[in-house]
Design a protein around this motif. Structure first.
Motif, PDB file in Angstrom:
ATOM      1  N   VAL A  33      89.001 -14.184  59.469  1.00 45.83           N
ATOM      2  CA  VAL A  33      90.052 -15.389  59.444  1.00 45.83           C
ATOM      3  C   VAL A  33      90.440 -15.552  60.977  1.00 45.83           C
ATOM      4  CG1 VAL A  33      92.626 -15.694  59.304  1.00 45.83           C
ATOM      5  CG2 VAL A  33      91.191 -15.050  57.573  1.00 45.83           C
ATOM      6  N   ALA A  34      90.327 -14.296  61.851  1.00 44.43           N
ATOM      7  CA  ALA A  34      90.695 -14.684  63.135  1.00 44.43           C
ATOM      8  C   ALA A  34      89.517 -15.151  64.138  1.00 44.43           C
ATOM      9  CB  ALA A  34      90.652 -13.177  63.856  1.00 44.43           C
ATOM     10  N   ALA A  35      88.085 -15.303  63.651  1.00 47.18           N
ATOM     11  CA  ALA A  35      87.167 -15.822  64.099  1.00 47.18           C
ATOM     12  C   ALA A  35      87.332 -17.297  63.849  1.00 47.18           C
ATOM     13  CB  ALA A  35      85.817 -15.388  63.752  1.00 47.18           C
ATOM     14  N   LEU A  36      87.683 -17.742  62.774  1.00 48.71           N
ATOM     15  CA  LEU A  36      87.769 -19.230  62.311  1.00 48.71           C
ATOM     16  C   LEU A  36      89.060 -19.718  63.111  1.00 48.71           C
ATOM     17  CD1 LEU A  36      87.059 -18.974  58.561  1.00 48.71           C
ATOM     18  CD2 LEU A  36      85.834 -20.094  60.410  1.00 48.71           C
ATOM     19  N   TYR A  37      90.019 -19.049  63.136  1.00 51.48           N
ATOM     20  CA  TYR A  37      91.184 -19.523  63.801  1.00 51.48           C
ATOM     21  C   TYR A  37      90.729 -20.083  65.280  1.00 51.48           C
ATOM     22  CZ  TYR A  37      95.837 -19.621  65.906  1.00 51.48           C
ATOM     23  OH  TYR A  37      96.864 -19.954  66.659  1.00 51.48           O
ATOM     24  N   ASN A  38      90.039 -19.005  65.864  1.00 50.36           N
ATOM     25  CA  ASN A  38      89.880 -19.194  67.398  1.00 50.36           C
ATOM     26  C   ASN A  38      88.839 -20.328  67.603  1.00 50.36           C
ATOM     27  OD1 ASN A  38      89.251 -18.636  70.006  1.00 50.36           O
ATOM     28  ND2 ASN A  38      87.583 -17.244  69.819  1.00 50.36           N
ATOM     29  N   ILE A  39      87.784 -20.488  66.659  1.00 48.45           N
ATOM     30  CA  ILE A  39      86.822 -21.680  66.684  1.00 48.45           C
ATOM     31  C   ILE A  39      87.527 -23.037  66.288  1.00 48.45           C
ATOM     32  CG2 ILE A  39      85.009 -22.711  65.401  1.00 48.45           C
ATOM     33  CD1 ILE A  39      83.750 -19.828  65.011  1.00 48.45           C
ATOM     34  N   HIS A  40      88.338 -22.971  65.452  1.00 47.50           N
ATOM     35  CA  HIS A  40      89.116 -24.315  64.740  1.00 47.50           C
ATOM     36  C   HIS A  40      89.968 -24.666  65.699  1.00 47.50           C
ATOM     37  CE1 HIS A  40      85.976 -25.046  61.713  1.00 47.50           C
ATOM     38  NE2 HIS A  40      86.139 -23.632  61.214  1.00 47.50           N
ATOM     39  N   TYR A  41      90.886 -23.973  65.789  1.00 44.43           N
ATOM     40  CA  TYR A  41      92.279 -24.214  66.422  1.00 44.43           C
ATOM     41  C   TYR A  41      92.327 -24.100  67.914  1.00 44.43           C
ATOM     42  CZ  TYR A  41      97.530 -24.202  67.296  1.00 44.43           C
ATOM     43  OH  TYR A  41      98.401 -24.499  67.658  1.00 44.43           O
ATOM     44  N   THR A  42      92.149 -22.559  68.272  1.00 46.45           N
ATOM     45  CA  THR A  42      92.124 -22.673  69.813  1.00 46.45           C
ATOM     46  C   THR A  42      91.134 -23.472  70.729  1.00 46.45           C
ATOM     47  OG1 THR A  42      92.796 -20.338  69.363  1.00 46.45           O
ATOM     48  CG2 THR A  42      92.274 -20.682  71.609  1.00 46.45           C
TER      49      THR A  42
END
Length: 75
Positions: A33-42
């Motif tokens: 979830v942290a990796a997906l958040y970093n890729i898609h949002y940040t």
């Protein structure tokens, strides 16, 4: 055929075994979830800011706001 003996249930260490499984699973899910958040949002947000400020002219924007009457202290 001979009747087979029933397997005894695990009585000791069952909680530790289940907790180990769930802790490993929770760790894996949280990393994904942290990796997906970093890729898609940040990263998407950083790219949008970079695209905006690449062509941003602050003086032009100031003059447009001045003409619109937003600032009362400037003429």
């Amino acid at each position: 055929m001979a009747p087979s003996a029933l397997v005894k249930p695990q009585m000791q260490g069952l909680l530790a075994k289940c907790l180990h499984f769930h802790i490993v699973g929770a760790f894996a899910v949280s990393l994904s979830v942290a990796a997906l958040y970093n890729i898609h949002y940040t990263n998407t947000r950083k790219k949008a800011y970079a695209d905006f400020y690449r062509n941003y002219d602050s003086m032009k924007n100031f003059e447009e706001m001045k003409k619109a009457g937003i600032f009362q202290s400037t003429k």
